[in-house]
Design an enzyme around this catalytic site. Structure first.
Site, PDB file in Angstrom:
ATOM      1  N   LYS A  21       0.822  -1.196   0.000  1.00  0.00           N
ATOM      2  CA  LYS A  21       0.000   0.000   0.000  1.00  0.00           C
ATOM      3  C   LYS A  21       0.864   1.257   0.000  1.00  0.00           C
ATOM      4  O   LYS A  21       0.400   2.351  -0.278  1.00  0.00           O
ATOM      5  CB  LYS A  21      -0.882   0.020   1.259  1.00  0.00           C
ATOM      6  CG  LYS A  21      -1.791  -1.179   1.388  1.00  0.00           C
ATOM      7  CD  LYS A  21      -2.478  -1.188   2.767  1.00  0.00           C
ATOM      8  CE  LYS A  21      -3.311  -2.460   2.911  1.00  0.00           C
ATOM      9  NZ  LYS A  21      -3.688  -2.671   4.351  1.00  0.00           N
ATOM     10  N   GLY A  22       2.134   1.080   0.374  1.00  0.00           N
ATOM     11  CA  GLY A  22       2.993   2.235   0.659  1.00  0.00           C
ATOM     12  C   GLY A  22       3.137   3.239  -0.465  1.00  0.00           C
ATOM     13  O   GLY A  22       3.346   4.422  -0.226  1.00  0.00           O
ATOM     14  N   ASP A  58       7.414   3.012  -2.546  1.00  0.00           N
ATOM     15  CA  ASP A  58       7.651   4.074  -1.567  1.00  0.00           C
ATOM     16  C   ASP A  58       9.129   4.171  -1.199  1.00  0.00           C
ATOM     17  O   ASP A  58       9.707   5.249  -1.167  1.00  0.00           O
ATOM     18  CB  ASP A  58       6.792   3.865  -0.304  1.00  0.00           C
ATOM     19  CG  ASP A  58       6.867   2.448   0.276  1.00  0.00           C
ATOM     20  OD1 ASP A  58       7.605   1.593  -0.258  1.00  0.00           O
ATOM     21  OD2 ASP A  58       6.183   2.192   1.285  1.00  0.00           O
ATOM     22  N   ASP A 110      14.949  -0.582   0.496  1.00  0.00           N
ATOM     23  CA  ASP A 110      15.704  -0.822   1.716  1.00  0.00           C
ATOM     24  C   ASP A 110      16.697  -1.950   1.422  1.00  0.00           C
ATOM     25  O   ASP A 110      17.763  -1.715   0.875  1.00  0.00           O
ATOM     26  CB  ASP A 110      14.650  -1.163   2.788  1.00  0.00           C
ATOM     27  CG  ASP A 110      15.197  -1.306   4.191  1.00  0.00           C
ATOM     28  OD1 ASP A 110      15.766  -0.345   4.689  1.00  0.00           O
ATOM     29  OD2 ASP A 110      15.022  -2.380   4.782  1.00  0.00           O
ATOM     30  N   LYS A 148      17.326   3.906   0.945  1.00  0.00           N
ATOM     31  CA  LYS A 148      18.229   3.740   2.095  1.00  0.00           C
ATOM     32  C   LYS A 148      19.405   2.901   1.621  1.00  0.00           C
ATOM     33  O   LYS A 148      19.417   1.676   1.823  1.00  0.00           O
ATOM     34  CB  LYS A 148      17.508   2.965   3.207  1.00  0.00           C
ATOM     35  CG  LYS A 148      16.578   3.763   4.076  1.00  0.00           C
ATOM     36  CD  LYS A 148      16.206   2.889   5.286  1.00  0.00           C
ATOM     37  CE  LYS A 148      14.860   3.211   5.843  1.00  0.00           C
ATOM     38  NZ  LYS A 148      14.404   2.220   6.824  1.00  0.00           N
ATOM     39  N   PHE A 198      14.023   4.390  10.432  1.00  0.00           N
ATOM     40  CA  PHE A 198      12.707   3.926  10.019  1.00  0.00           C
ATOM     41  C   PHE A 198      11.788   5.130   9.856  1.00  0.00           C
ATOM     42  O   PHE A 198      11.557   5.881  10.795  1.00  0.00           O
ATOM     43  CB  PHE A 198      12.124   2.926  11.019  1.00  0.00           C
ATOM     44  CG  PHE A 198      10.997   2.143  10.417  1.00  0.00           C
ATOM     45  CD1 PHE A 198      11.251   1.018   9.636  1.00  0.00           C
ATOM     46  CD2 PHE A 198       9.682   2.555  10.589  1.00  0.00           C
ATOM     47  CE1 PHE A 198      10.209   0.309   9.043  1.00  0.00           C
ATOM     48  CE2 PHE A 198       8.637   1.840  10.001  1.00  0.00           C
ATOM     49  CZ  PHE A 198       8.912   0.717   9.231  1.00  0.00           C
ATOM     50  N   VAL A 199      11.281   5.312   8.642  1.00  0.00           N
ATOM     51  CA  VAL A 199      10.496   6.511   8.341  1.00  0.00           C
ATOM     52  C   VAL A 199       9.027   6.170   8.099  1.00  0.00           C
ATOM     53  O   VAL A 199       8.696   5.040   7.711  1.00  0.00           O
ATOM     54  CB  VAL A 199      11.068   7.260   7.116  1.00  0.00           C
ATOM     55  CG1 VAL A 199      12.401   7.905   7.457  1.00  0.00           C
ATOM     56  CG2 VAL A 199      11.210   6.337   5.915  1.00  0.00           C
ATOM     57  N   ARG A 226       0.280   6.555   7.566  1.00  0.00           N
ATOM     58  CA  ARG A 226       0.358   6.692   6.107  1.00  0.00           C
ATOM     59  C   ARG A 226      -0.164   8.039   5.623  1.00  0.00           C
ATOM     60  O   ARG A 226       0.230   8.535   4.570  1.00  0.00           O
ATOM     61  CB  ARG A 226      -0.465   5.587   5.425  1.00  0.00           C
ATOM     62  CG  ARG A 226       0.085   4.175   5.602  1.00  0.00           C
ATOM     63  CD  ARG A 226      -0.593   3.239   4.597  1.00  0.00           C
ATOM     64  NE  ARG A 226      -0.451   1.839   4.946  1.00  0.00           N
ATOM     65  CZ  ARG A 226       0.603   1.077   4.624  1.00  0.00           C
ATOM     66  NH1 ARG A 226       1.605   1.591   3.962  1.00  0.00           N
ATOM     67  NH2 ARG A 226       0.633  -0.193   4.966  1.00  0.00           N
TER      68      ARG A 226
HETATM   69  P1  IMP Z   1      12.998  -3.977   0.773  1.00  0.00           P
HETATM   70  O1  IMP Z   1      12.399  -5.180   0.120  1.00  0.00           O
HETATM   71  O2  IMP Z   1      13.810  -4.352   1.987  1.00  0.00           O
HETATM   72  O3  IMP Z   1      13.765  -3.085  -0.165  1.00  0.00           O
HETATM   73  O4  IMP Z   1      11.837  -3.161   1.446  1.00  0.00           O
HETATM   74  C1  IMP Z   1      10.942  -2.441   0.788  1.00  0.00           C
HETATM   75  C2  IMP Z   1       9.672  -2.328   1.610  1.00  0.00           C
HETATM   76  O5  IMP Z   1       9.942  -2.293   3.009  1.00  0.00           O
HETATM   77  C3  IMP Z   1       8.981  -1.043   1.314  1.00  0.00           C
HETATM   78  O6  IMP Z   1       8.008  -1.224   0.333  1.00  0.00           O
HETATM   79  C4  IMP Z   1       8.348  -0.680   2.639  1.00  0.00           C
HETATM   80  O7  IMP Z   1       7.057  -1.243   2.713  1.00  0.00           O
HETATM   81  C5  IMP Z   1       9.169  -1.333   3.679  1.00  0.00           C
HETATM   82  N1  IMP Z   1      10.072  -0.389   4.370  1.00  0.00           N
HETATM   83  C6  IMP Z   1      11.418  -0.372   4.328  1.00  0.00           C
HETATM   84  N2  IMP Z   1      11.928   0.609   5.076  1.00  0.00           N
HETATM   85  C7  IMP Z   1      10.871   1.244   5.612  1.00  0.00           C
HETATM   86  C8  IMP Z   1      10.744   2.392   6.483  1.00  0.00           C
HETATM   87  O8  IMP Z   1      11.704   3.038   6.916  1.00  0.00           O
HETATM   88  N3  IMP Z   1       9.471   2.742   6.815  1.00  0.00           N
HETATM   89  C9  IMP Z   1       8.368   2.082   6.349  1.00  0.00           C
HETATM   90  N4  IMP Z   1       8.450   1.013   5.531  1.00  0.00           N
HETATM   91  C10 IMP Z   1       9.686   0.607   5.169  1.00  0.00           C
HETATM   92 MG    MG Z   2       6.030  -1.639   0.771  1.00  0.00          MG
END
Ligand code: IMP
Ligand code: MG
Length: 171
Positions: free
Chosen positions: A39-40, A96, A99, A127, A148-149, A161
């Site tokens: 949903k982000g 969104d 990470d 990040k 964490f944002v 959100r």
């Molecule tokens: P990744 O697969 O680790 O790159 O993570 C991506 C997903 O993790 C994003 O779509 C977010 O939903 C969640 N996410 C990662 N860091 C944050 C944060 O700082 N705040 C909120 N959601 C995050």
């Molecule tokens: Mg996400």
């Protein structure tokens, strides 16, 4: 307590306009399908598509890797697939935040197997310090430190959100 502002509403708005202008130049004469990751990405995506000046369609996917944790579990689950057939079309995945990189790398590979003409990725936030998979998005709003944002679509336990800025929750 209200999260502390990391990126203001005004900074986001002006960066989204810049990204929209660049995407408009890059996708002139293409067959653009903007794919938002639920949903982000919904808040970023809804502003971004209104800053893009070329015809486009939208669709959505949903994944899960976090549960209630603030760390990825390392396994990406597909919760919702596209409604649209994407063969031969130009796909822009909108997220969104990147990470670990696991979500975008998984989704890019999945969509690549359907033979689109092209796939690119746009993220509001990056990040870079937290990457576990080498993945560089094509369009990045802001690079941020390892905090964490929340806000502007991003949640913590389904909350925050709706905030019009990106902020940090103090623990
Ligand atoms: P990744 O697969 O680790 O790159 O993570 C991506 C997903 O993790 C994003 O779509 C977010 O939903 C969640 N996410 C990662 N860091 C944050 C944060 O700082 N705040 C909120 N959601 C995050
Ligand atoms: Mg996400």
């Amino acid at each position: 307590m209200q999260p502390r502002v990391l990126i203001s509403t005004e900074e986001i708005a002006s960066r989204v306009q810049e990204l929209g202008a660049k995407i408009s130049r890059d996708y002139a004469e293409k067959d653009l399908v903007v794919v938002g990751i639920l949903k982000g990405a919904v808040v970023f995506m809804s502003d971004l598509i209104r800053a893009i000046q070329v015809p486009l369609e939208i669709d959505f996917m949903a994944t899960s890797s976090y549960g209630a944790a603030t760390e990825t579990s390392g396994v990406v689950q597909l919760l919702k697939d596209l409604d649209t057939a994407i063969e031969g079309r130009d796909i822009l995945i909108v997220e969104d935040i990147i990470d670990s990189g696991l979500t975008l790398s998984y989704l890019s590979q999945l969509l690549q197997s359907r033979q689109p003409a092209s796939i690119k990725t746009a993220v509001l936030l990056d990040k870079p310090d937290r990457r576990r998979i080498d993945f560089i998005p094509d369009y990045i709003g802001f690079s941020i430190p390892d905090e964490f944002v929340v806000g502007y679509g991003l949640d913590h336990n389904h909350r925050y959100r709706e905030l019009p800025y990106v902020g940090v929750v103090s623990s």
